[in-house]
Motif scaffolding. Structure first.
Motif, PDB file in Angstrom:
ATOM      1  N   ARG A 310       0.820  -1.332   0.084  1.00 35.80           N
ATOM      2  CA  ARG A 310       0.045  -0.091   0.144  1.00 35.80           C
ATOM      3  C   ARG A 310       0.878   1.269   0.040  1.00 35.80           C
ATOM      4  NH1 ARG A 310      -5.041  -0.384   4.034  1.00 35.80           N
ATOM      5  NH2 ARG A 310      -5.164   1.808   2.926  1.00 35.80           N
ATOM      6  N   TYR A 311       1.795   1.164   0.881  1.00 40.84           N
ATOM      7  CA  TYR A 311       2.690   2.384   0.576  1.00 40.84           C
ATOM      8  C   TYR A 311       3.297   2.646  -0.544  1.00 40.84           C
ATOM      9  CZ  TYR A 311       6.719   5.384   2.324  1.00 40.84           C
ATOM     10  OH  TYR A 311       7.380   6.627   2.331  1.00 40.84           O
ATOM     11  N   TYR A 312       3.935   1.477  -1.131  1.00 39.87           N
ATOM     12  CA  TYR A 312       4.520   1.621  -2.664  1.00 39.87           C
ATOM     13  C   TYR A 312       3.575   1.979  -3.342  1.00 39.87           C
ATOM     14  CZ  TYR A 312       6.660   0.012  -6.787  1.00 39.87           C
ATOM     15  OH  TYR A 312       7.167  -0.226  -8.183  1.00 39.87           O
ATOM     16  N   GLN A 313       2.225   1.844  -3.333  1.00 40.41           N
ATOM     17  CA  GLN A 313       1.260   2.381  -4.194  1.00 40.41           C
ATOM     18  C   GLN A 313       0.990   3.747  -4.251  1.00 40.41           C
ATOM     19  OE1 GLN A 313      -2.503  -0.032  -3.972  1.00 40.41           O
ATOM     20  NE2 GLN A 313      -3.182   0.921  -5.588  1.00 40.41           N
ATOM     21  N   PHE A 314       0.826   4.014  -2.572  1.00 39.74           N
ATOM     22  CA  PHE A 314       0.597   5.548  -2.486  1.00 39.74           C
ATOM     23  C   PHE A 314       1.736   6.536  -3.167  1.00 39.74           C
ATOM     24  CE2 PHE A 314       1.597   8.913   0.513  1.00 39.74           C
ATOM     25  CZ  PHE A 314       0.480   9.632   0.420  1.00 39.74           C
ATOM     26  N   VAL A 315       2.805   5.889  -2.698  1.00 39.27           N
ATOM     27  CA  VAL A 315       4.145   6.951  -3.241  1.00 39.27           C
ATOM     28  C   VAL A 315       4.211   6.963  -4.578  1.00 39.27           C
ATOM     29  CG1 VAL A 315       6.641   6.754  -3.400  1.00 39.27           C
ATOM     30  CG2 VAL A 315       5.674   6.289  -1.076  1.00 39.27           C
ATOM     31  N   ASN A 316       3.652   5.861  -5.353  1.00 38.71           N
ATOM     32  CA  ASN A 316       3.822   6.102  -6.736  1.00 38.71           C
ATOM     33  C   ASN A 316       2.678   6.613  -7.497  1.00 38.71           C
ATOM     34  OD1 ASN A 316       6.381   4.638  -8.160  1.00 38.71           O
ATOM     35  ND2 ASN A 316       5.967   3.363  -6.156  1.00 38.71           N
ATOM     36  N   GLU A 317       1.721   6.805  -6.558  1.00 34.08           N
ATOM     37  CA  GLU A 317       0.510   7.447  -7.085  1.00 34.08           C
ATOM     38  C   GLU A 317       0.722   9.078  -6.836  1.00 34.08           C
ATOM     39  OE1 GLU A 317      -2.717   4.008  -7.118  1.00 34.08           O
ATOM     40  OE2 GLU A 317      -2.950   5.681  -5.417  1.00 34.08           O
ATOM     41  N   ASN A 318       1.243   9.439  -5.779  1.00 31.21           N
ATOM     42  CA  ASN A 318       1.456  10.820  -5.406  1.00 31.21           C
ATOM     43  C   ASN A 318       2.888  11.427  -5.643  1.00 31.21           C
ATOM     44  OD1 ASN A 318      -1.081  11.237  -3.755  1.00 31.21           O
ATOM     45  ND2 ASN A 318      -0.640   9.361  -3.231  1.00 31.21           N
ATOM     46  N   ARG A 319       3.384  10.786  -6.485  1.00 28.46           N
ATOM     47  CA  ARG A 319       4.908  11.314  -6.716  1.00 28.46           C
ATOM     48  C   ARG A 319       4.971  12.806  -6.867  1.00 28.46           C
ATOM     49  NH1 ARG A 319       8.628   8.565  -5.001  1.00 28.46           N
ATOM     50  NH2 ARG A 319       9.037   6.378  -6.200  1.00 28.46           N
ATOM     51  N   PHE A 320       4.500  13.780  -7.817  1.00 28.53           N
ATOM     52  CA  PHE A 320       4.780  15.134  -7.940  1.00 28.53           C
ATOM     53  C   PHE A 320       4.450  15.982  -6.476  1.00 28.53           C
ATOM     54  CE2 PHE A 320       6.579  15.915 -11.788  1.00 28.53           C
ATOM     55  CZ  PHE A 320       6.304  14.886 -12.622  1.00 28.53           C
ATOM     56  N   SER A 321       3.335  15.425  -5.981  1.00 26.80           N
ATOM     57  CA  SER A 321       2.792  16.419  -4.907  1.00 26.80           C
ATOM     58  C   SER A 321       3.548  15.953  -3.695  1.00 26.80           C
ATOM     59  CB  SER A 321       1.339  16.157  -4.808  1.00 26.80           C
ATOM     60  OG  SER A 321       1.175  14.816  -4.695  1.00 26.80           O
TER      61      SER A 321
END
Ligand code: FMN
Length: 325
Positions: A310-321
């Motif tokens: 879930r952390y991996y997914q979260f990080v990769n979905e929220n890169r720029f911001s």
């Protein structure tokens, strides 16, 4: 850059990448060295701001190979360590990176055959003219501090003589690993021979060797007279060695390392190598965790192995911001 009274993360190949340096700093390291990078490699690199991750990369031209990654947060404490046997090439390499780091260090202690055969690392120790040439060239042409890291020579007298010559080049500090070139890591570090260097010099000496617990910082300081201390294996096995509150459990440290590797999109080879070293110290690689690390092909596999999908997914979905602030 102030080198007095500092706790220092030592340079470690395949370990001292951005996530590990940030982890050590979070636990209390004041200065964090990157892994040694050979000048030949660095001169082929260009600087690229990586907005996606929120960091600055030095990438081999014409490839996607990130040779060195850093970020603004560590700008005032990260030391770039260079492997070199040539003053002009060392300078060319250092100029590419020096504005993004706190200082440049020259490795004069590596006893591995790839270093020695290239005239680098410990091969420099018996070439004082070349040492002088490299350090004065860097000093004259760079605006950031320049330092170097040596091992002990055959006799304490020889080490002190070399250290004095190094001091005369105008370096800001000298790190001394308290072992000789032929010594094995398991041989005890000779703190008394570091003490001889400390008493002979007026620049800060960073004492290195056999610090495994927070209490060892006081012990090595008392034994050597050095005010700053550098730790390698003690930090690799548990980066919270820097914490005055005492170590946290290594499983917790390892989990935090995994999360930081994901956050900073660390090179998978480096993440695997570091995890394997941590696991081997406390457990063994034949157990499911070790086998899982060996089998992992990317950070997504590592995330899955450690239950961090879930952390991996979260990080990769929220890169720029979310990153780079
Ligand atoms: N020393 C360097 O100067 N440059 C390096 O890149 C480097 N890589 C290392 C990688 C590993 C995994 C280890 C264990 C050591 C490395 N060293 C390197 C040596 C350490 O910086 C340090 O001098 C040595 O391990 C002694 O410190 P310790 O007793 O705290 O381990």
């Amino acid at each position: 850059m102030d080198y007095q009274n500092k706790l220092v993360l030592a340079p470690m190949v395949r370990v001292g990448t951005l996530p590990f340096r940030l982890l050590a700093a979070e636990y209390g390291a004041d200065i964090t060295y990157g892994e040694e990078i050979i000048d030949h490699k660095m001169v082929k690199c260009e600087r690229k701001v990586n907005e996606y991750i929120g960091c600055t990369d030095f990438v081999e031209k014409g490839t996607e190979n990130v040779v060195f990654r850093t970020c603004y947060e560590e700008r005032n404490r990260v030391i770039f360590q260079i492997g070199t046997s040539d003053a002009v090439r060392a300078l060319t390499a250092a100029q590419i990176v020096c504005k993004d780091v706190a200082a440049i260090d020259v490795n004069m202690g590596c006893p591995k055959s790839f270093s020695i055969s290239g005239g680098m690392g410990a091969a420099l120790l018996n070439k004082p003219e070349l040492i002088h040439d490299i350090l004065t060239t860097l000093k004259r042409n760079l605006s950031c501090p320049v330092t170097c890291k040596i091992r002990l020579l055959k006799s304490s007298q020889d080490t002190v003589e070399l250290a004095r010559r190094i001091e005369k080049t105008g370096v800001s500090a000298l790190a001394v690993h308290g072992r000789k070139v032929a010594d094995r890591p398991r041989d005890p570090a000779k703190w008394s021979e570091i003490a001889d260097v400390v008493s002979a010099l007026s620049i800060p000496v960073i004492a290195n060797g056999d610090v495994f617990d927070y209490g060892d910082f006081a012990r090595i300081k008392a034994a050597t007279g050095a005010s700053s201390v550098m730790v390698a294996r003690g930090a690799l096995w548990n980066a919270s060695v820097f914490s005055p509150e005492g170590k946290v459990h290594w499983e917790e440290v390892k989990r935090e390392y995994v999360r930081k590797s994901i956050l900073w999109d660390n090179d998978i080879k480096s993440t695997k190598h570091t995890l394997k070293e941590m696991i081997m110290h406390y457990s063994c690689l034949e157990l499911p965790e070790g086998k899982g690390v060996i089998k992992s092909e990317n950070l997504a596999d590592i995330a899955k192995l450690y239950g961090e999908e879930r952390y991996y997914q979260f990080v990769n979905e929220n890169r720029f911001s979310s990153n780079g602030s």
